[in-house]
Design an enzyme around this catalytic site. Structure first.
Site, PDB file in Angstrom:
ATOM      1  CD  GLU A  43      -1.757  -2.399   1.453  1.00 39.52           C
ATOM      2  OE1 GLU A  43      -0.576  -2.683   1.724  1.00 39.52           O
ATOM      3  OE2 GLU A  43      -2.662  -3.236   1.484  1.00 39.52           O
ATOM      4  CG  ASP A  57      -1.077  13.426 -15.982  1.00 36.22           C
ATOM      5  OD1 ASP A  57      -0.868  13.193 -17.193  1.00 36.22           O
ATOM      6  OD2 ASP A  57      -2.162  13.853 -15.557  1.00 36.22           O
TER       7      ASP A  57
END
Length: 87
Positions: A43, A57
């Site tokens: 995780e 991005d």
């Protein structure tokens, strides 16, 4: 402390590119904590990778040659193996 204004959104709440070329290089850290009987390192690594991909991005229009590197476990405690410190 008052609410912070989100400066990367336009009036229609659409994300807009901003020039971050003048900002210094910074490190990011993601931490995962849980009170369960399973491993949480996956995780934590997923959270760190998602954060890095988000930054990629946002910045890819400025530098397509950038790389995501050094995503790794540096410390873990608990579980069968006890505490592990890799840094």
């Amino acid at each position: 402390m008052g609410a912070m204004e989100l400066t990367h959104l336009d009036e229609q709440d659409s994300a807009r590119m901003v020039d971050v070329g003048h900002k210094p290089v910074t490190a990011r850290e993601a931490v995962a904590r849980a009170e369960v009987r399973m491993r949480v390192e996956m995780e934590a690594l997923t959270a760190a990778s998602a954060a890095a991909l988000t930054i990629y991005d946002m910045c890819k229009a400025v530098d397509r040659a950038m790389r995501i590197t050094d995503v790794r476990l540096t410390r873990k405690s608990g579980g069968k193996s006890g505490e592990i410190v890799l840094e």
